[in-house]
Each structure stands twice: as C-alpha cells, then as structure tokens.
Scaffold this active site. Structure first.
Site, PDB file in Angstrom:
ATOM      1  N   LYS A  24      89.751 -30.177  33.287  1.00 18.50           N
ATOM      2  CA  LYS A  24      90.082 -28.798  33.638  1.00 18.50           C
ATOM      3  C   LYS A  24      90.564 -27.976  32.444  1.00 18.50           C
ATOM      4  O   LYS A  24      90.277 -26.774  32.348  1.00 18.50           O
ATOM      5  CB  LYS A  24      91.136 -28.783  34.743  1.00 18.50           C
ATOM      6  N   GLU A  61      99.402 -23.842  35.205  1.00 23.44           N
ATOM      7  CA  GLU A  61      98.643 -22.609  35.380  1.00 23.44           C
ATOM      8  C   GLU A  61      99.379 -21.678  36.341  1.00 23.44           C
ATOM      9  O   GLU A  61     100.115 -22.130  37.217  1.00 23.44           O
ATOM     10  CB  GLU A  61      97.251 -22.946  35.936  1.00 23.44           C
ATOM     11  N   ARG A  85      77.407 -30.576  40.353  1.00 22.49           N
ATOM     12  CA  ARG A  85      76.636 -31.310  41.368  1.00 22.49           C
ATOM     13  C   ARG A  85      76.274 -30.358  42.490  1.00 22.49           C
ATOM     14  O   ARG A  85      76.625 -29.177  42.462  1.00 22.49           O
ATOM     15  CB  ARG A  85      77.490 -32.441  41.930  1.00 22.49           C
TER      16      ARG A  85
END
Length: 455
Positions: free
Chosen positions: A116, A200, A298
């Site tokens: 991330k 974050e 995906r």
C-alpha cells in the site's frame, strides 16, 4: 485464443470463468479440494483435479499443487479468479517461467501495487490524488506518533501488505494510536508475513468508489466506468452498484481519467480495479473529492455490474488480452446503459453477519428480465466452514436506478435458500432503507442500520 485453461479457484467465480471459457471453445480444467468435490464447478469443467484437503493452504493456496495439476492436464493457461493466489506476484512469475499463460497482470504490476505504501507513492508521482499519509512505513510507534502530529487525527492505521478490508483500525487520539498500532502490526506479521504499517488520514464520512480498468494487449488502458461499493460490514462489501449515485459528470470524468493514469503508471495489462475513497461535500451539496485507496490486480467479485452496464464480458476480455488479441469491443465507443446492482448472498445471519454453514435443503434462484444469478452452490450441496461465505451474487439491471431497485426487491423476494444461514433478509431491508433508496449513503450505512434503537 488459448486452447486450454486451468481455473485456480472455486465456487461461483470458478463457474463464471468456466462458462465464458467454454463459450469461447477453450477446454477447461477445474482444481478442487476434497471438501468441494460435489460442487457444481467441478462437474461443469471438462476435467477436474483434486489438489488437496479442505485447508486452503494445502489446496487452493498451494502453488506446487496447482502447477502439478496444470502440467498433468496439459493446461496452456491459468486463471486465478479472485482471492487465493490471484495477487501473489511470486506465483504469477512461476506460472510464466513454467511456460504457461497467466491470465492477469504481470508479476511486476502485482508486486508494485501489492504494498500500500509503494502504491501510494507511485500514484502520487503519476498525478493520482492520495490522502495525507506516510511515504514510508511507520517502523515504530514513535514514528507513527510523529506522523500523526503532521497528518492530524483521526487516523487510519493499515497493514501495508494487507487487503480485503483486513488489517485496518481507526485511531481517534494518541492513546488509541498506541494501542491500534501494536495490534495492526502484530496482525500484519501474522497474516501477511510483513509488519509494515501505513498511517493515513481517516475520513469519518466517506464513500467507497472504484473504477474498472482493462489494460489491452496493445498497451492502452481503458476505464469501464465506476462502481459504488459503500455498503460494507467489517470493511468488506455487501452490495455494489453502477453508476455511483454520488458523482457529478465532471467528478466521474476526473475519476476515470485518474484510474487510467494509475494503470498506465505500472504498465498494466488485463483486468484490474482502482479503488478510491470519495469524500462528499457538505450535506446537500453536489461534489466532493476522491483519493486513491488501493489497486486490486485481478478480477473483482463485483465485476458483473460493470458487465451489465457496459455489455462487455470481462472474463472474455481477460482471455483475449492474455492471448495477445484485440478487444472484443470498441474501446473508443464505450458507453454505459442503465443501472445495475449486485447483492452478495452469503451464508451468514442477517443481523450480526456471522457465518453459518450447512447443507442446502432448499435453493430457488429468481429469474426474469434484467436478473442474473452467479452461484457457487445448488440444492443438496454443502456450505463448509473452510472458505468465504459467499453463496451467490444476485445482479439486476434496469433502464435507470429506480427500475433496478424494483427488480432487486422482486428478485430478493423470489430467492429461496434454506439450510445454512443466509443474509437475504438484510437485502430486503437495505432495498427499502431511505438512505440507500435515496442514494445519499456512505460506508457507515450498515452500522447505522444495525445500531440499537432507542426504547
């Protein structure tokens, strides 16, 4: 087109891939665990191989067993579906090194977007908006506290290597940050083998909106609209719709353009999803701002809503890209039509959403105009406790959102499941919830629906 395809997954997504592959004349091979031997996807494939016991680590997450099955059956390609090995860069590399076609993005793109923090930094460099956060892992709680001082509370504490809504916690103040940092770090080390932690900015009221992208064989990246995914429990999705009722035309154009930049930044090929947080303006105002959240390298569970709105078979396009073929649609003439809603029918109770496996003693799927059911089970099959609780996906399409809602209500009423627990009653409630019906909802909608009512 590739001639044979091993589907390295189970349940509804395995059936979904097998269905399209057979329509394209591709021979299909299913792999299954001992627990899944009687499920429909096993018999619907042209060939099936048992790859191990019920434990996913010994079967569906076992690279050696999957590759042995591919070799023994002469498979030309492997489609990983979602979950399990689908975002495992090492497995993707091994598949390619074995001379097989990997139906998905390249291993480098998977690796780049799998962390991330690395993904945030790549996106920021590509001009994709990111929320305030750390550019490097917070290696200690003191580093997390220092970052918090610069970012401001409340904060989201995330496992950098996490996914699927796992390894996340909210910290409202310094005391909470100290506690949650240690919890998330320990969880990340245990679950992902990587204790890196990202700090974050946390937004109390936010919507979860994602963009379907497709990296074509010729190098272009195209966006096939967005999906609203804000109906969640425990940070995991329950219902999705397209288009999002939150976006203005200008915001939609900006979001899709940012998603294309995100894919281009990592040389993306095949299907993928750019997930974003959308922070609405003050109540009653049209607009807001979006921030990159993560990229799923995906096919997504909720891909059918995009298929119904755009008239594109995404699995077929995945196979075309993997085969080096041109798309089966005109990328310059993509245009949405109508509105689609997907409901994830799970073997879990509709109040607390706790799983409840069992033998299916009744199973009646709804039908009718604009109704599609992608299911992994059938009457008499057994839902075991070893895997995700997803039974089926109920997807409806209408000329507009009102028609889609009406069709969804009728379809839920006509869907009968008995034996295991089932969350269909929750969807009957959701589809009549004023927030959801009005389209002005956020990721807190399920919590509000389940909050204790004053006596």
């Amino acid at each position: 087109m590739i001639e044979s395809l091993l589907v390295a997954n189970r349940g509804e997504i395995a059936r979904r891939i097998i269905r399209t592959a057979r329509q394209l004349g591709v021979r299909t091979i299913a792999v299954h665990s001992e627990a899944d031997v009687d499920l429909p996807f096993v018999t619907e494939a042209d060939e099936a191989v048992c790859v191990g016991p019920a434990n996913p680590a010994q079967s569906y997450r076992n690279p050696a067993a999957i590759l042995d099955a591919a070799r023994s059956t002469g498979a030309a390609a492997i489609h990983p579906g979602y979950g399990f090995l689908s975002e495992n860069a090492d497995f993707a590399r091994t598949v390619a090194a074995s001379g097989l076609v990997w139906v998905g993005p390249g291993a480098d793109a998977i690796a780049a977007m799998g962390d991330k923090i690395n993904a945030r930094n790549l996106m920021a460099a590509a001009g994709v908006p990111v929320a305030a956060g750390t550019a490097d892992p917070a290696a200690t709680v003191d580093a997390a506290l220092e970052a918090a001082a610069a970012i401001g509370y409340p904060l989201m504490v995330k496992a950098a290597a996490g996914g699927g809504g796992m390894g996340m916690a909210v910290a409202a103040d310094e005391a909470a940050l100290r506690t949650e940092y240690d919890k998330v770090r320990a969880f990340a080390e245990r679950m992902f083998g990587d204790g890196s932690v990202l700090i974050e900015r946390y937004f109390p009221r936010v919507r979860h909106i994602e963009v379907q992208i497709l990296g074509l064989a010729d190098g272009r990246v195209v966006a096939l609209g967005e999906r609203e995914c804000s109906v969640q429990r425990r940070n995991q999705k329950l219902a999705e719709e397209s288009p999002s009722p939150a976006l203005t035309p200008d915001l939609r154009a900006a979001l899709l353009a940012a998603a294309v930049r995100a894919g281009a930044a990592v040389g993306y090929r095949n299907a993928g999803t750019v997930e974003c947080l959308f922070v609405p303006d003050a109540a009653g105002a049209a607009g807001g701002e979006f921030f990159f959240l993560e990229m799923n390298t995906r096919l997504q569970v909720e891909h059918p809503v995009t298929e119904l709105v755009y008239g594109v078979d995404l699995v077929a396009e995945q196979l075309r890209v993997a085969s080096g073929l041109a798309p089966g649609f005109d990328p310059d003439a993509l245009a949405p039509r109508g509105h689609a809603i997907e409901l994830r029918v799970n073997a879990e109770d509709p109040k607390r959403f706790l799983p409840g496996p069992g033998v299916i003693s009744a199973w009646t799927e709804p039908a009718g105009e604009g109704v599609r059911v992608d299911s992994g089970y059938a009457l008499g099959t057994t839902v075991t406790p070893f895997y995700d609780s997803l039974l089926a996906k109920l997807i409806v399409h209408g000329a507009d959102r009102a028609e889609a809602l009406a069709r969804a209500r009728a379809a839920v009423a006509g869907f009968e499941v008995a034996g295991p627990k089932c969350n269909l009653p929750f969807f009957a409630e959701l589809l009549n919830n004023p927030e959801f019906v009005g389209g002005d909802y956020d990721t807190g909608i399920v919590a509000r629906m389940r909050a204790p009512q004053p006596k």
